[in-house]
Design a protein around this motif. Structure first.
Motif, short mmCIF file in Angstrom:
data_model
loop_
_atom_site.label_atom_id
_atom_site.label_comp_id
_atom_site.label_asym_id
_atom_site.label_seq_id
_atom_site.Cartn_x
_atom_site.Cartn_y
_atom_site.Cartn_z
N GLU A 282 0.05 1.65 12.23
CA GLU A 282 -0.04 1.77 13.68
C GLU A 282 0.69 3.00 14.16
O GLU A 282 1.92 3.09 14.02
CB GLU A 282 0.51 0.52 14.36
CG GLU A 282 0.35 0.54 15.87
CD GLU A 282 0.74 -0.79 16.50
OE1 GLU A 282 1.07 -1.72 15.76
OE2 GLU A 282 0.72 -0.88 17.74
N GLU A 283 -0.05 3.94 14.73
CA GLU A 283 0.55 5.16 15.27
C GLU A 283 0.96 4.95 16.72
O GLU A 283 0.36 4.14 17.45
CB GLU A 283 -0.43 6.35 15.22
CG GLU A 283 -0.94 6.70 13.84
CD GLU A 283 -2.36 6.24 13.62
OE1 GLU A 283 -3.07 6.87 12.81
OE2 GLU A 283 -2.77 5.25 14.26
N SER A 284 1.97 5.70 17.12
CA SER A 284 2.39 5.71 18.52
C SER A 284 3.04 7.06 18.80
O SER A 284 3.38 7.80 17.88
CB SER A 284 3.35 4.56 18.82
OG SER A 284 4.51 4.67 18.02
N ASN B 85 3.86 5.03 -1.44
CA ASN B 85 4.05 6.30 -2.13
C ASN B 85 3.94 7.45 -1.12
O ASN B 85 4.67 7.46 -0.14
CB ASN B 85 3.10 6.41 -3.30
CG ASN B 85 3.40 5.38 -4.37
OD1 ASN B 85 4.56 5.14 -4.71
ND2 ASN B 85 2.37 4.73 -4.88
N ASP B 86 3.02 8.37 -1.32
CA ASP B 86 2.90 9.47 -0.37
C ASP B 86 2.43 8.98 1.00
O ASP B 86 1.64 8.04 1.11
CB ASP B 86 1.90 10.51 -0.88
CG ASP B 86 2.45 11.33 -2.02
OD1 ASP B 86 1.82 12.35 -2.37
OD2 ASP B 86 3.50 10.96 -2.58
N MET B 87 2.94 9.64 2.03
CA MET B 87 2.48 9.41 3.39
C MET B 87 2.17 10.77 3.99
O MET B 87 2.72 11.81 3.55
CB MET B 87 3.54 8.69 4.23
CG MET B 87 3.96 7.34 3.67
SD MET B 87 5.13 6.48 4.74
CE MET B 87 4.02 5.83 6.00
N ALA B 88 1.31 10.76 4.99
CA ALA B 88 0.92 12.05 5.56
C ALA B 88 0.40 11.88 6.98
O ALA B 88 0.05 10.78 7.40
CB ALA B 88 -0.15 12.73 4.71
N TRP B 89 0.41 12.98 7.69
CA TRP B 89 -0.25 13.09 8.99
C TRP B 89 -1.42 14.06 8.85
O TRP B 89 -1.26 15.16 8.32
CB TRP B 89 0.72 13.59 10.06
CG TRP B 89 1.76 12.62 10.45
CD1 TRP B 89 3.04 12.53 9.98
CD2 TRP B 89 1.61 11.55 11.40
NE1 TRP B 89 3.70 11.49 10.57
CE2 TRP B 89 2.85 10.86 11.46
CE3 TRP B 89 0.57 11.11 12.22
CZ2 TRP B 89 3.07 9.77 12.30
CZ3 TRP B 89 0.78 10.02 13.04
CH2 TRP B 89 2.02 9.36 13.08
N TYR C 73 -3.79 11.29 12.80
CA TYR C 73 -3.96 10.09 11.99
C TYR C 73 -2.83 9.96 10.96
O TYR C 73 -2.46 10.93 10.31
CB TYR C 73 -5.28 10.13 11.25
CG TYR C 73 -6.50 10.10 12.13
CD1 TYR C 73 -7.10 11.28 12.56
CD2 TYR C 73 -7.04 8.89 12.53
CE1 TYR C 73 -8.21 11.26 13.37
CE2 TYR C 73 -8.16 8.86 13.34
CZ TYR C 73 -8.74 10.04 13.76
OH TYR C 73 -9.85 10.01 14.55
N CYS C 74 -2.38 8.76 10.81
CA CYS C 74 -1.41 8.40 9.78
C CYS C 74 -2.15 8.01 8.51
O CYS C 74 -3.20 7.34 8.58
CB CYS C 74 -0.56 7.24 10.31
SG CYS C 74 0.55 6.50 9.11
N TYR C 75 -1.61 8.42 7.37
CA TYR C 75 -2.22 8.12 6.07
C TYR C 75 -1.11 7.64 5.13
O TYR C 75 0.00 8.20 5.15
CB TYR C 75 -2.87 9.39 5.52
CG TYR C 75 -3.22 9.34 4.05
CD1 TYR C 75 -2.31 9.81 3.10
CD2 TYR C 75 -4.44 8.86 3.62
CE1 TYR C 75 -2.62 9.79 1.76
CE2 TYR C 75 -4.75 8.84 2.27
CZ TYR C 75 -3.84 9.30 1.35
OH TYR C 75 -4.15 9.27 0.02
N ALA C 76 -1.42 6.65 4.32
CA ALA C 76 -0.42 6.17 3.37
C ALA C 76 -1.09 5.68 2.09
O ALA C 76 -2.18 5.11 2.13
CB ALA C 76 0.41 5.04 3.98
N GLU C 77 -0.43 5.93 0.98
CA GLU C 77 -0.84 5.43 -0.33
C GLU C 77 0.07 4.24 -0.64
O GLU C 77 1.26 4.42 -0.84
CB GLU C 77 -0.73 6.52 -1.38
CG GLU C 77 -1.66 7.69 -1.11
CD GLU C 77 -1.40 8.89 -1.97
OE1 GLU C 77 -0.39 8.89 -2.72
OE2 GLU C 77 -2.19 9.86 -1.88
N VAL C 78 -0.53 3.05 -0.66
CA VAL C 78 0.24 1.82 -0.72
C VAL C 78 -0.07 1.03 -1.99
O VAL C 78 -1.24 0.85 -2.35
CB VAL C 78 -0.04 0.94 0.51
CG1 VAL C 78 0.75 -0.37 0.42
CG2 VAL C 78 0.28 1.68 1.79
#
Length: 120
Positions: free
Chosen positions: A5-7, A32-36, A94-99
């Motif tokens: 959830e972005e804000s 793991n990695d996260m990104a915008w 956008y938020c991105y995540a490797e989970v």
């Protein structure tokens, strides 16, 4: 499943600042990695900044020196501090995540996006 959830998006004047947040929730073993990423109208989605689980970062050339990515693993939250904003920064971010849900499997997740508009 995992939700991102972005804000923090909004409208600012040229030269202004915004701080975006991305909170992860759900069944999470490890992030793991996260990104915008961002996508402007009529353009392809592009990487803005990326941060590894060890805190290593990289930035798009267009934002270097103006943007800082960070993360707080205790709260499963990632941040993007954006300063000296320009009209060309206008986009949906956008938020991105490797989970990982377990030690052996990793999945990619995306948030719904938050609008950033920079007026001249």
């Amino acid at each position: 499943q995992v939700q991102l959830e972005e804000s923090g998006g909004g409208t600012v004047h040229t030269g202004g600042s915004l701080r975006l947040s991305c909170a992860a929730s759900g069944y999470i073993f490890k992030i793991n990695d996260m990104a915008w990423y961002r996508q402007a109208p009529g353009e392809q989605r592009e990487l803005v900044a990326r941060i590894t689980s060890k805190g290593r970062t990289n930035y798009a050339d267009s934002v270097k020196g103006r943007v800082t990515i960070s993360r707080d693993d205790a709260s499963k939250t990632m941040f993007l501090q954006m300063n000296s904003l320009k009209p060309e920064d206008t986009a949906v971010y956008y938020c991105y995540a490797e989970v990982q849900h377990s030690p052996n499997y990793e999945y990619e997740y995306w948030g719904q996006g938050t609008q950033v508009t920079v007026s001249s």
